[in-house]
Enzyme design. Structure first.
Site, PDB file in Angstrom:
ATOM      1  N   HIS A  70       2.208   4.525   1.160  1.00  0.00           N
ATOM      2  CA  HIS A  70       1.829   5.463   0.104  1.00  0.00           C
ATOM      3  C   HIS A  70       0.472   5.063  -0.439  1.00  0.00           C
ATOM      4  CE1 HIS A  70       2.190   3.069  -3.672  1.00  0.00           C
ATOM      5  NE2 HIS A  70       2.960   2.310  -2.924  1.00  0.00           N
ATOM      6  N   CYS A  71      -0.197   6.034  -1.085  1.00  0.00           N
ATOM      7  CA  CYS A  71      -1.426   5.755  -1.819  1.00  0.00           C
ATOM      8  C   CYS A  71      -1.175   6.143  -3.271  1.00  0.00           C
ATOM      9  CB  CYS A  71      -2.621   6.495  -1.217  1.00  0.00           C
ATOM     10  SG  CYS A  71      -2.464   8.284  -1.252  1.00  0.00           S
ATOM     11  N   VAL A  72      -2.206   6.457  -4.006  1.00  0.00           N
ATOM     12  CA  VAL A  72      -2.028   6.728  -5.430  1.00  0.00           C
ATOM     13  C   VAL A  72      -1.356   8.069  -5.691  1.00  0.00           C
ATOM     14  CG1 VAL A  72      -4.274   7.835  -5.780  1.00  0.00           C
ATOM     15  CG2 VAL A  72      -3.213   6.601  -7.665  1.00  0.00           C
ATOM     16  N   ARG A 115       0.382  10.161  -2.834  1.00  0.00           N
ATOM     17  CA  ARG A 115       1.274  10.758  -1.838  1.00  0.00           C
ATOM     18  C   ARG A 115       1.951   9.727  -0.949  1.00  0.00           C
ATOM     19  NH1 ARG A 115      -4.045  13.323   0.757  1.00  0.00           N
ATOM     20  NH2 ARG A 115      -4.683  12.945  -1.361  1.00  0.00           N
TER      21      ARG A 115
END
Length: 670
Positions: free
Chosen positions: A26-28, A30
């Site tokens: 994951h990122c910030v 999604r």
């Protein structure tokens, strides 16, 4: 923030179950998946899930937009449920690339190599266009050029030509730098490799055909083996393949040679071996392949120019959607090197104009002011050579302007192909594109430009108004349903089934009960643009919320209002969330996919949970480093969906020359 475990389980089920997950990170904003089979994804089920704000597939990854602050918790829950191992974004990218077929991987590789070179190549093309105006006969005077009539301009034009032609003269060095970087080697060795292939002691590739005819091709005699002593100016394949070999040899030597001897041995051995292979095997073979490709294209367009123009002119816009259009930059460069010009690039320029005209026509079709404003700004961008805002922001959304743009560019493609219109270089792919066209072809090119301006504009207006009228007749009380974008807070889905940070919101609203409009200043100096300008569907399609984006002119992020920094992506440092006393939260996300840099180039100046004042420095970032890594620096500023106190968001694009520029006005519920 707590999430409903059942909703996370539903996400897992919707993507085909845990057995369909290869890798997840994951990122910030999604979740990112490499799935075994994307056909198993139940998109409708994901759309019905309150946690999911958007979904799309790109580059072999399936991405599910959750939103900042919540995605961390959802990911933790997903790992706990599936028992999968935690992975980084790079792990997912590697796994996803394995799912791509060889053609997709080749296209992605070429894009990664040539996109960083675009500024140099486009600038060179634009300057060569100016040189063409000064030196081309018949533009200003019958049968004569401007420098012939006014000789005092001759040296001025000569200097421009020297500056402009440098990027093309030493193109193998540029490609060597970018390609070796892409393949994981030392980019400086890539530059040296490229320069070796165009060394002045070598026969210029442009003179090779004449030398073959005259029997004067110079050779090296390697113990009885004669090797042609030729350079590879204007060639793409020799340096591409040589760069790949160089990177592999360098990696091998770095693994085998002790650290104490690496400086002395790795670079010399790598360059020596690669250089010999380039001149003896790689160069001759790829030179022949490159010439075969260009000869084949020239043959096809000479045999059936109308068909070639129809296909390439009509299908260029869909190529932009897939990203395959970057591949043709290499072919354009190869054509220019082989025959002094390219017949493909004029059709690219006309296709860009056609999509811009289709987007501009929606100004007269739509009623929603926000989308009308987007139609104007995105069309101007397309007319200047950047079509993504017009294609993704307007034309694809309504479909028919995109189709009419394709039709008109196909017609214009036939016209320029049968008349042999050529570009001397790759320049700005829009209305200024005429500068790259040989002056003797301007007349036909301008007729083609008139076609791609008039036809899509007229057809889009006529069809759009017809559809509006039909909708009004069918539903007189619900006109223009399809031309509105919901304001923030009116159709937003809450990640947890309720308002985002409701406790904080109620406290903040009590403290700022008399506030009805929150002015959000620009967090960075630069050009404030619509979110549709961001080359990422999660932002461009407003899957996380309303907002704006800034094309930064500096590398500093400041607080857009007084409040608290409630969340920072500590590992990557590229994004943070601020909260105002009213409870309103905004996300500031520097660049696109910059999470992959793992914090390199970013310096935080605040800590999580720190109170800050408007205009206080939050972080610094290295714009050049981000661009060289191949990532856009455009910075989205998002008012996240699901905030009950938000009534609507007023976006204010423009030039933000200082930090007092108001980028947004957030209207609050009373």
């Amino acid at each position: 923030m707590a999430v409903d475990r059942k909703q996370v389980e539903d996400i897992i089920t919707a993507i085909g179950g845990k057995d369909n997950i290869d890798t997840a990170s994951h990122c910030v904003t999604r979740l990112r998946f490499a799935l075994h089979d994307e056909d198993l994804v139940d998109k409708d089920a994901l759309d019905q899930n309150d946690l999911v704000k958007g979904q799309f597939s790109t580059g072999g990854q399936y991405q599910i937009v959750i939103g900042p602050g919540v995605v961390n918790t959802v990911y933790d829950e997903l790992i706990a449920i599936t028992g999968a191992s935690r992975a980084s974004k790079d792990d997912v990218k590697r796994a996803a690339s394995k799912k791509q077929n060889p053609l997709q991987r080749a296209i992605k590789t070429l894009s990664d190599i040539f996109i960083p070179l675009l500024p140099a190549i486009v600038t060179a093309g634009l300057l060569l266009g100016i040189n063409n105006i000064l030196t081309g006969p018949g533009i200003f005077f019958t049968g004569k050029s401007l420098v012939e009539v006014y000789p005092q301009w001759t040296d001025f034009a000569s200097i421009i030509n020297t500056i402009a032609s440098t990027a093309f003269t030493f193109l193998p060095a540029l490609i060597g730098w970018s390609a070796v970087t892409r393949f994981g080697g030392n980019p400086l060795l890539g530059v040296v490799l490229g320069l070796i292939l165009v060394h002045p002691d070598l026969l210029n590739a442009n003179n090779y055909a004449k030398a073959v005819t005259e029997g004067t091709v110079p050779v090296w005699n390697l113990f009885g083996w004669e090797v042609n002593k030729i350079g590879y100016q204007g060639q793409v394949l020799p340096v591409l393949v040589s760069a790949y070999v160089l990177a592999k040899i360098e990696k091998f030597l770095n693994e085998k040679i002790p650290d104490a001897f690496k400086l002395l041995l790795v670079a010399p051995i790598t360059l020596l071996v690669t250089g010999f292979l380039a001149f003896t095997v790689i160069g001759p073979v790829t030179f022949a392949i490159g010439n075969a490709i260009t000869t084949g294209l020239i043959y096809v367009f000479n045999l059936a120019p109308a068909l070639g123009g129809l296909i390439y002119g009509g299908l260029y816009a869909p190529l932009v959607i897939t990203g395959m259009h970057h591949t043709f930059l290499a072919i354009d460069v190869q054509l220019i090197g082989a025959q002094g010009g390219t017949f493909l690039w004029p059709m690219l320029a006309l296709s860009n104009i056609a999509q811009g005209a289709g987007a501009l026509a929606m100004l007269l079709v739509l009623k929603d002011k926000k989308v009308k404003g987007l139609a104007v700004t995105s069309s101007v961008s397309a007319f200047l050579g950047v079509t993504e805002p017009a294609i993704f922001g307007v034309n694809i959304r309504y479909k028919y302007p995109f189709v009419f743009g394709m039709i008109s560019s196909a017609i214009a493609g036939v016209l320029v192909s049968i008349n042999g219109v050529m570009a001397s270089s790759v320049g700005v792919g829009g209305i200024p594109g005429f500068l790259s066209i040989f002056p003797e072809n301007w007349g036909v090119f301008f007729i083609g430009m008139a076609i791609v301006l008039v036809v899509p504009f007229t057809l889009t207006v006529l069809y759009g108004r017809f559809m509006n009228k039909r909708q009004q007749n069918a539903a007189p009380d619900d006109s223009d349903n399809n031309s509105t974008i919901p304001a923030a807070g009116t159709t937003a889905k809450s990640p947890t089934g309720g308002a985002a940070s409701s406790a904080a919101a109620s406290t903040g609203q009590a403290a700022a009960s008399d506030l009805t409009v929150l002015e959000v200043m620009t967090p960075v100096q630069g050009k404030v643009v619509p979110l549709e300008s961001v080359p990422d569907p999660a932002f461009a399609e407003r899957q996380m919320g309303q907002g704006i984006a800034v094309e930064p002119s500096e590398g500093k992020i400041y607080a857009p209002f007084s409040g608290k920094v409630i969340h920072i992506m500590m590992n990557s440092k590229h994004a943070l969330i601020m909260e105002h006393a009213s409870g309103v939260q905004i996300l500031i996300h520097v660049g696109v996919d910059t999470v992959s840099l793992k914090g390199e180039g970013f310096t935080l100046r605040v800590e999580q949970e720190q109170d800050v004042e408007q205009g206080q420095l939050l972080m610094e970032f290295d714009r050049d480093l981000i661009r060289k890594a191949g990532y856009p620096v455009i910075t989205p500023v998002i008012v996240m969906d699901g905030q009950d106190m938000v009534q609507s968001v007023e976006e204010l694009p423009g030039e933000a020359s200082d930090l007092n520029y108001t980028a947004m006005k957030i209207h609050l519920n009373g």
